[in-house]
Motif scaffolding. Structure first.
Motif, mmCIF file in Angstrom:
data_model
loop_
_atom_site.group_PDB
_atom_site.id
_atom_site.type_symbol
_atom_site.label_atom_id
_atom_site.label_comp_id
_atom_site.label_asym_id
_atom_site.label_seq_id
_atom_site.Cartn_x
_atom_site.Cartn_y
_atom_site.Cartn_z
ATOM 1 N N GLU A 1 0.834 -1.212 0.000
ATOM 2 C CA GLU A 1 0.000 0.000 0.000
ATOM 3 C C GLU A 1 0.867 1.259 0.000
ATOM 4 N N GLU A 2 1.900 1.232 0.838
ATOM 5 C CA GLU A 2 2.789 2.396 0.914
ATOM 6 C C GLU A 2 3.420 2.688 -0.439
ATOM 7 N N VAL A 3 4.008 1.643 -1.015
ATOM 8 C CA VAL A 3 4.704 1.807 -2.287
ATOM 9 C C VAL A 3 3.723 2.270 -3.358
ATOM 10 N N GLU A 4 2.523 1.702 -3.311
ATOM 11 C CA GLU A 4 1.506 2.050 -4.309
ATOM 12 C C GLU A 4 1.147 3.541 -4.230
ATOM 13 N N SER A 5 0.941 4.023 -3.007
ATOM 14 C CA SER A 5 0.535 5.432 -2.878
ATOM 15 C C SER A 5 1.679 6.358 -3.304
ATOM 16 N N ARG A 6 2.915 5.973 -3.013
ATOM 17 C CA ARG A 6 4.064 6.778 -3.453
ATOM 18 C C ARG A 6 4.119 6.824 -4.973
ATOM 19 N N LEU A 7 3.951 5.638 -5.594
ATOM 20 C CA LEU A 7 4.045 5.575 -7.056
ATOM 21 C C LEU A 7 2.958 6.417 -7.716
ATOM 22 N N LYS A 8 1.754 6.402 -7.098
ATOM 23 C CA LYS A 8 0.671 7.215 -7.658
ATOM 24 C C LYS A 8 1.050 8.686 -7.617
ATOM 25 N N ARG A 9 1.658 9.091 -6.519
ATOM 26 C CA ARG A 9 2.113 10.463 -6.340
ATOM 27 C C ARG A 9 3.184 10.802 -7.406
ATOM 28 N N LEU A 10 4.148 9.866 -7.545
ATOM 29 C CA LEU A 10 5.226 10.080 -8.517
ATOM 30 C C LEU A 10 4.667 10.164 -9.929
ATOM 31 N N GLN A 11 3.646 9.326 -10.193
ATOM 32 C CA GLN A 11 3.013 9.333 -11.508
ATOM 33 C C GLN A 11 2.320 10.679 -11.742
ATOM 34 N N ALA A 12 1.634 11.158 -10.683
ATOM 35 C CA ALA A 12 0.930 12.435 -10.808
ATOM 36 C C ALA A 12 1.909 13.577 -11.075
ATOM 37 N N GLU A 13 3.111 13.480 -10.507
ATOM 38 C CA GLU A 13 4.078 14.545 -10.714
ATOM 39 C C GLU A 13 4.964 14.301 -11.931
ATOM 40 N N GLY A 14 4.686 13.215 -12.638
ATOM 41 C CA GLY A 14 5.387 12.961 -13.898
ATOM 42 C C GLY A 14 6.785 12.390 -13.736
ATOM 43 N N PHE A 15 7.058 11.744 -12.616
ATOM 44 C CA PHE A 15 8.383 11.158 -12.402
ATOM 45 C C PHE A 15 8.424 9.679 -12.798
ATOM 46 N N ALA A 16 7.266 9.006 -12.718
ATOM 47 C CA ALA A 16 7.254 7.565 -12.993
ATOM 48 C C ALA A 16 5.935 7.195 -13.653
ATOM 49 N N LYS A 17 5.924 5.994 -14.246
ATOM 50 C CA LYS A 17 4.684 5.492 -14.843
ATOM 51 C C LYS A 17 4.418 4.097 -14.321
ATOM 52 N N LEU A 18 3.154 3.775 -14.179
ATOM 53 C CA LEU A 18 2.777 2.406 -13.830
ATOM 54 C C LEU A 18 2.183 1.786 -15.088
ATOM 55 N N VAL A 19 2.883 0.789 -15.637
ATOM 56 C CA VAL A 19 2.396 0.148 -16.862
ATOM 57 C C VAL A 19 1.742 -1.177 -16.496
ATOM 58 N N PRO A 20 0.450 -1.362 -16.845
ATOM 59 C CA PRO A 20 -0.227 -2.624 -16.481
ATOM 60 C C PRO A 20 0.473 -3.816 -17.129
ATOM 61 N N SER A 21 0.548 -4.877 -16.384
ATOM 62 C CA SER A 21 1.182 -6.083 -16.907
ATOM 63 C C SER A 21 0.268 -6.718 -17.967
ATOM 64 N N PRO A 22 0.855 -7.264 -19.055
ATOM 65 C CA PRO A 22 0.028 -7.879 -20.103
ATOM 66 C C PRO A 22 -0.655 -9.165 -19.607
ATOM 67 N N ARG A 23 -0.045 -9.798 -18.601
ATOM 68 C CA ARG A 23 -0.563 -11.112 -18.193
ATOM 69 C C ARG A 23 -1.703 -10.999 -17.178
ATOM 70 N N THR A 24 -1.603 -10.060 -16.258
ATOM 71 C CA THR A 24 -2.624 -10.010 -15.206
ATOM 72 C C THR A 24 -3.025 -8.557 -14.942
ATOM 73 N N ALA A 25 -4.233 -8.382 -14.460
ATOM 74 C CA ALA A 25 -4.744 -7.044 -14.188
ATOM 75 C C ALA A 25 -4.389 -6.567 -12.783
ATOM 76 N N ALA A 26 -3.847 -7.499 -11.962
ATOM 77 C CA ALA A 26 -3.575 -7.147 -10.559
ATOM 78 C C ALA A 26 -2.577 -5.977 -10.495
ATOM 79 N N LEU A 27 -2.888 -5.030 -9.644
ATOM 80 C CA LEU A 27 -2.097 -3.805 -9.548
ATOM 81 C C LEU A 27 -0.656 -4.100 -9.156
ATOM 82 N N GLU A 28 -0.482 -5.098 -8.264
ATOM 83 C CA GLU A 28 0.861 -5.351 -7.754
ATOM 84 C C GLU A 28 1.823 -5.832 -8.842
ATOM 85 N N HIS A 29 1.286 -6.286 -9.958
ATOM 86 C CA HIS A 29 2.167 -6.755 -11.023
ATOM 87 C C HIS A 29 2.408 -5.695 -12.080
ATOM 88 N N CYS A 30 1.869 -4.518 -11.852
ATOM 89 C CA CYS A 30 2.144 -3.399 -12.742
ATOM 90 C C CYS A 30 3.647 -3.144 -12.811
#
Lengths: 253, 448
Positions: free
Chosen positions: B339-368
């Motif tokens: 959860e912690e890492v996820e919320s940080r990544l969302k923040r980083l994504q919002a500020e344009g520092f990182a992207k979360l790319v969905p995995s082709p195999r599964t929709a689960a967020l943790e495998h992004c």
């Protein structure tokens, strides 16, 4: 040539106890004079008495062969750093500008020329980058340098400095002594209250050993002897004697 | 409710002569108190101000007894004399006995105040002459002010303002460093006498509207409020005067609404609320903003640490593009919950520092897949560069053992400026390897 500072039979008494007793001293122009002595020897009292800040029981002080308030105006002053409230709402330049007030007289305000002169003084102590810093945001060494810049702004030929090396780091201490030497080379006289025997012989051209009376005064190599130090510091001198005599040996070798 | 608006209108139209006089009085006292209070505060003479304000009371009563009328000039003279006597008594006590200043002040304050109250009560019992407002000296009632009072107040405040303006530099240097002022040839004793006189003026100016008990609050509070907001004496004085006048105006209005309630407590209350607001919300020294700053600093550090972690992970894999880093992998690498890492990544994504790319195999967020943007990669390289250069500097220049440098660098990497890092780089002769044998990104690499 008249001496820069001359005192005769200077006696100061605090609540019936003599702090200074019959001090005779003559200082000539163009040297850095260290005022040394144990705690409570009356070093700070002596310079305050010279500047007319405390009443004399007897004797007199002459600055540049003159007595009284007019003469005192010809002296600059660097007080102990702890003697002021550093949270006071002024910045570094404001403090340095205060050095100009005496010359300006009662009704004139500091103008552009004074401001530029104050900036030059800040530059001389390498503090120009801190001109608009609130003084509490400065380190101890920087505060001491601001006081030094203010003294420079006074543009006098005689300065009294009260423990300028207390609470500053080694780099600042070296920077301060460089500035003091530069001032001396311009013909100014600096009278410095100091308590660190290990650096005394290195810093000062002349020494005055004080303990209620003048124990010895003159050129450093003549005054800075174990015998004189013993007489000034009495039984309290143990480690200090060692440090000092080591220093003397270093100098003579 | 209607009465409220009626009264408000009546007050702020200033049509009513009584309101006009009261408001003028409160504004003038705010000005005088703000002015003198600024110096009182920075000179640490608050207790002295309190003592003086109580010590004037017997003088006020005597000024009345003088010709059995409320003559403001007689009261002013009586008050200044009584205040002077009180201050001299404090000096005499501290000089000739073992008593310290605070004890002497405490005694003089209470003694003079007691004497003043007795005298005032005695005068009122006699029931002679015109005593309107004399009973209001304790807590203050602005509506008891008369036109003559206002004239005296205006002269007194005007004189104080003019003298402080003319001798500003003298008052400034004496307040900051009195011995230095004396050595500079400034007649300090003379100015301290003048200061005492002006302070007494300010106090007497406030007596009628604020009362003896609360005058010292009017001296200190506006100045203290201003002190929260500025670091320069002339601005402090200006702000203190404005705050004093505002408190006077609003306090006067509130007391007017309450029809006959004492003015003093309201003025002081408004003034105190102003202080609390400044204490909390001052941009520089405010409590709230300091807390907010700390929170945002901590959050920025957490985000930057996450960026650096992503870089380190990729570095561990030889910067191979083929190796994917999932959210789950990052959470393991950083030893933090998903959860912690996820919320940080969302923040980083919002500020344009990182992207979360969905995995082709599964929709689960943790495998992004976690991917740094160009901007994020630049920032990460800069942080790593800061960190490793600082480690090396500590190691080489400050003789830190190489297994002790990490924690310090972990903090410093967030604070080092670009200029300082460039100088470190130069000083260390553009090193490429840190004390742990890892590569230090060069300036050009960090910028790519």
């Amino acid at each position: 040539m008249k001496p820069v500072l001359e005192t005769h039979d200077l006696t100061v008494i605090y609540s019936r106890k003599p702090v200074l007793y019959g001090v005779d001293l003559t200082v000539h122009a163009g040297s850095i004079v260290g005022l040394l002595g144990p705690n409570g020897a009356g070093k700070s009292t002596f310079i305050k008495a010279c500047m007319g800040l405390i009443p004399l029981e007897s004797g007199w002080v002459e600055l540049f062969g003159q007595r009284g308030r007019k003469a005192i105006r010809r002296a600059g002053y660097v007080p102990q750093r702890e003697s002021v409230d550093w949270d006071f709402p002024v910045n570094a330049l404001d403090v340095v500008l205060m050095g100009r007030y005496g010359k300006l007289g009662l009704f004139r305000r500091p103008g552009k020329a004074d401001r530029e002169m104050a900036m030059d003084c800040l530059r001389m102590v390498n503090m120009e980058a801190y001109a608009d810093r609130q003084i509490a945001a400065l380190s101890g060494g920087q505060q001491q340098r601001i006081f030094l810049a203010r003294a420079l702004a006074q543009e006098t030929d005689l300065y009294f400095l009260d423990e300028p090396f207390v609470g500053v780091d080694a780099a600042t201490e070296a920077a301060i002594i460089t500035i003091l030497r530069k001032m001396r080379d311009q013909g100014k006289t600096l009278i410095v209250v100091h308590h660190d025997l290990t650096t005394a012989a290195q810093y000062f051209d002349q020494l005055v050993l004080l303990n209620m009376r003048v124990i010895a005064s003159g050129p450093t190599q003549e005054v800075f002897t174990e015998e004189n130090l013993h007489r000034a510091y009495g039984g309290r001198l143990t480690l200090l004697t060692q440090a000092a005599s080591e220093r003397i040996q270093q100098r003579s070798s | 409710m209607e009465v409220f608006w009626d009264q408000t209108l009546r007050f702020f139209s200033f049509g009513d002569p009584i309101v006009r006089v009261a408001v003028a009085g409160c504004l003038l006292l705010g000005l005088a108190c703000g002015l003198m209070g600024s110096f009182i505060m920075v000179r640490r003479l608050s207790l002295f101000g309190d003592t003086l304000s109580h010590a004037v009371l017997p003088g006020v009563a005597m000024g009345f007894i003088w010709n059995l009328s409320k003559d403001p000039v007689a009261i002013l003279i009586g008050a200044v004399l009584a205040g002077y006597l009180g201050v001299m008594l404090v000096r005499w006590l501290t000089a000739t006995t073992r008593l310290k200043e605070d004890a002497a002040m405490g005694m003089v304050l209470a003694g003079f105040y007691g004497l003043g109250v007795c005298l005032l009560t005695f005068v009122q019992r006699q029931a002679v002459g015109d005593m309107a407002g004399l009973d209001k000296m304790l807590f203050g009632q602005a509506s008891a002010l008369t036109g003559t009072d206002i004239q005296v107040l205006a002269v007194v405040s005007g004189v104080a303002l003019a003298l402080v303006a003319v001798f500003y530099k003298e008052f400034l240097v004496i307040s900051f460093n009195e011995t230095f002022a004396r050595v500079s040839g400034i007649p300090v004793r003379w100015f301290n006498g003048l200061f005492f006189l002006l302070l007494s003026f300010a106090i007497v100016a406030s007596l009628q509207a604020v009362g003896v008990v609360l005058v010292s609050a009017m001296l200190i509070t506006p100045a203290a409020t201003a002190y929260m907001l500025t670091d320069r004496m002339h601005r402090l004085i200006g702000l203190a005067c404005v705050f004093g006048m505002l408190a006077g105006l609003i306090g006067c209005y509130l007391s007017f609404l309450g029809a006959g309630l004492p003015t003093g407590p309201f003025i002081v209350l408004v003034s105190s609320l102003g202080f609390i607001a400044a204490w909390f919300f001052s941009p520089r020294y405010g409590w709230v903003l300091e807390k907010l700053r700390r929170i945002s600093r901590r959050r920025r550090m957490a985000l930057e640490n996450t960026l650096a972690s992503i870089y380190r992970f990729r570095e561990g894999e030889g910067h191979a593009e083929t190796v994917a880093l999932s959210l789950l992998g990052l959470s393991r690498h950083r030893n933090e919950s998903l959860e912690e890492v996820e919320s940080r990544l969302k923040r980083l994504q919002a500020e344009g520092f990182a992207k979360l790319v969905p995995s082709p195999r599964t929709a689960a967020l943790e495998h992004c897949q976690v991917v740094l943007t160009a901007k994020g990669a630049r920032r990460a390289r800069t942080l790593i560069r800061n960190h490793r250069l600082w480690e090396l500097y500590l190691n080489r220049a400050a003789d830190y053992a190489d297994d002790h440098v990490h924690d310090d660098a972990e903090l410093m990497e967030h604070y080092l400026s670009e200029g300082l890092v460039d100088r470190l780089d130069q000083r260390l002769d553009y090193p490429r390897v840190d004390p742990h044998g890892r590569t230090i990104p060069s300036k050009e690499e960090a910028r790519q």
